[in-house]
Design an enzyme around this catalytic site. Structure first.
Site, mmCIF file in Angstrom:
data_model
loop_
_atom_site.group_PDB
_atom_site.id
_atom_site.type_symbol
_atom_site.label_atom_id
_atom_site.label_comp_id
_atom_site.label_asym_id
_atom_site.label_seq_id
_atom_site.Cartn_x
_atom_site.Cartn_y
_atom_site.Cartn_z
ATOM 1 N N TRP A 74 29.247 24.752 37.448
ATOM 2 C CA TRP A 74 30.505 24.082 37.117
ATOM 3 C C TRP A 74 30.479 22.784 37.922
ATOM 4 C CZ3 TRP A 74 35.172 22.748 39.693
ATOM 5 C CH2 TRP A 74 36.251 22.496 38.836
ATOM 6 N N GLY A 99 29.521 26.080 45.601
ATOM 7 C CA GLY A 99 30.298 25.469 46.680
ATOM 8 C C GLY A 99 29.981 23.992 46.822
#
Ligand code: F6R
Length: 607
Positions: A74, A99
């Site tokens: 993403w 992250g």
């Protein structure tokens, strides 16, 4: 958000990696990739877009390695292109990362000076080069990891494989979750237990700061100071293994329809139904009667559940409540009276801002309680008290059943607090509990209104903007309705407290603008009727969610969806059903993917 899978297997792993990634699709992603070690060398295949693109590439370029890592990305740093897709690799190491590496620019500049060439726009590529740099200095993969991890700032979960090492995988976690799966002569890594469920039911969650060295023989865990540590081995619950849509077209539809059952299950956990009392399944560990203040913080739909809870905590328990979205709260430097209670609400239990808000509260000497759906999540593990929502895995990106389960838990807590603070006597408690026990049945009845909701959705699907209005606990539900509609149909929608209408939004009203009014016939109903009159007088098209008495009482010519009759306090739980259905059917009518709306991620592990 991004998903990680790693397999140290006994046969080629690429296709199994893609299958496991499919189980993480619900988290939201825009590109994907896998890497394996073949004859000692790193081989990878990546693709923009959905997993079927990756599967197609793998069909044309099969990978044969028995050790591999896979990733759904993403995008945060750099566009969702094939080149930016994970795994990122050098000749020596391949890495997948969830992250954000906050100091990637400094590291990249430093590594460039030492001859490393960067080919992507991502922060994650820095990890591959940093580890390679340490390998170039003669360190073993384990030593290179131990040397690299302290240099990475930010939140991450990582999985790495190494050229020339076909029986080795290293994982690390700081901030973002990561779990080890134990197989027979095989080992697995996953950012989510769901991804591991087809391979094994035996898992170990890494604690924050841990890193792990996996071989087919087992796992060696280290904590943040590189000490070898043991972490519990757990059995996965059967419920986490089942993720299919049943007879529904989308997970979202299935999850909407599951609500009577999961709300029943959640209530059974918090109520003594036979004696019509609240029975909390944990010790609070503090004196509710002398609690100076309750602070609630969460993001998105969780925040709106908290906003609903505020009405109940104030009314039932006479408790002063401060509530804010976690992304604001964490930086507000809010002074908090020591001994207060911080309550965070999160489906995933991994939302970065919510976690940070909770950690801030701890520095302010608050008791920390969480309402979470994932018991093994970081938020659950860092809380003093965990109030579980037993919604089961929620796969649709737009939260539905987790939201109503959050409401159910907050309602039970507010009643328990009210009793502890002397505002609720036995009779009132029994009455409120009876009203809660009726909710699953009322929700089941609300499900039968689906054809009417679908009909109304036709009007919404042609609108450019939609306004939602509500009062009391149906005001947060109006906000939730607008959030749900915009996130899955991409129609612009706003939620307002009905009383705020004439302070601005009334200027928007004309005959093209549907106004959805959530107004059961409760103690504020008459006030909302006045607001509806203001809308009608300006040609606005009202879609009213109300009960039979409410529909009759308006005296207006409008479209009404008639809900079952019920007592006042918990209408938000039952009215959530048509609100969710309106959004769902609008999205479906418009040909949008209700389960995986564009740009959205299920678990937001970066701020
Ligand atoms: C909206 C939605 C999001 C989440 C938010 C917080 O449908 O699902 O707004 O509520 O991202 O996520 P959790 O609850 O996992 O902390």
């Amino acid at each position: 958000m991004c998903g990680i899978v790693g397999i140290l297997g006994r046969e080629p792993v690429a296709l199994a990696l893609v299958e496991a990634l499919r189980r993480l699709e619900y988290r939201g992603y825009d590109s994907a990739g896998v890497a394996t070690i073949e004859s000692g060398a790193i081989e990878r295949v990546r693709a923009e877009g959905k997993l079927r693109n990756l599967a197609e590439r793998l069909h044309n370029h099969p990978l044969q390695g028995h050790v591999g890592i896979g990733h759904t990305r993403w995008a945060t740093h750099g566009k969702p292109t094939e080149n930016n897709a994970h795994p990122h690799a050098t000749a020596k190491v391949a890495v997948v990362h969830n992250g954000i590496i906050e100091n990637f620019r400094e590291l990249r500049d430093e590594l460039r000076q030492r001859g490393h060439v960067f080919v992507t726009e991502t922060d994650s590529e820095t990890i591959a080069h940093l580890v390679t740099d340490n390998l170039n200095n003669g360190l073993s993969p384990q030593e290179a990891m131990a040397a690299s991890l302290p240099r990475l700032h930010g939140a991450f979960a990582l999985a790495l494989i190494f050229a020339g090492h076909e029986d080795l995988m290293i994982g690390a976690r700081r901030g973002a979750p990561l779990a080890i799966g134990h197989g027979q002569g095989e080992m697995f890594l996953g950012s989510d237990a769901l991804a591991l469920a087809p391979f094994t039911d035996t898992i170990t969650y890494l604690e924050d700061g841990d890193w792990v060295v996996l071989t087919r023989a087992g796992a060696t865990l280290h904590d943040g100071t590189n000490r070898v540590v043991a972490r519990p081995v757990q059995k996965l619950l059967a419920s986490s293994q089942i993720i299919d849509k049943g007879n529904f077209r989308h997970f979202m539809a299935k999850e909407i329809h599951e609500q009577p059952e999961v709300i029943g299950r959640t209530l059974a956990h918090y109520l003594d139904m036979a004696h019509e009392r609240v029975r909390l399944p944990f010790e609070l560990g503090f004196d509710v009667a002398s609690l100076p203040r309750l602070t609630i913080s969460a993001c998105g739909t969780g925040y709106l559940a908290g906003l609903t809870g505020r009405y109940w905590f104030e009314r039932f328990a006479g408790l002063a409540v401060d509530i804010d979205v976690a992304s604001e709260f964490r930086y507000r430097e809010a002074p908090m009276t020591p001994g207060g209670l911080m309550l965070v609400v999160s489906q995933s239990g991994e939302t970065a801002d919510t976690l940070a808000a909770m950690r801030y509260a701890r520095t302010q000497r608050q008791h920390v309680m969480s309402v979470v759906n994932v018991p093994s999540s970081t938020i659950a593990r860092e809380s003093d008290i965990v109030a579980l929502t037993l919604a089961g895995p929620e796969i649709g990106v737009a939260s539905t059943k987790a939201f109503t389960c959050q409401l159910a838990v907050l309602a039970c807590l507010a009643i328990a607090f009210g009793r502890a603070r002397g505002l609720i006597d036995d009779e009132r408690e029994r009455q409120l509990v009876r009203e809660l026990i009726a909710v699953p049945g009322l929700m089941a009845e609300a499900m039968t209104r689906e054809p009417q909701a679908e009909q109304m959705a036709h009007m919404l699907s042609r609108a450019r903007d939609v306004l939602y209005l509500g009062r009391g606990t149906n005001y947060p539900l109006a906000l939730e309705g607008a959030l749900k509609l915009k996130e899955i149909s991409y129609i612009h929608a706003e939620g307002y407290a009905a009383g705020e209408l004439k302070h601005g939004p009334i200027a928007l009203i004309d005959e093209t603008m549907p106004v959805i009014v959530i107004a059961p016939r409760d103690h504020v109903f008459e006030k909302t009727v006045s607001n509806m009159q203001e809308v009608a007088a300006r040609g606005g098209r009202i879609l009213l969610l109300t009960d039979a008495a409410g529909a009759k009482a308006t005296g207006l010519d409008l479209k009404a969806l008639i809900m079952p009759d019920m007592a006042d306090e918990f209408t938000a739980l039952v009215y959530a059903v048509p609100v969710q259905m309106l959004a769902y059917h609008t999205a479906v009518l418009m040909g949008k993917d209700a389960d995986q709306p564009r740009n959205l991620a299920k678990s937001v592990t970066v701020e």
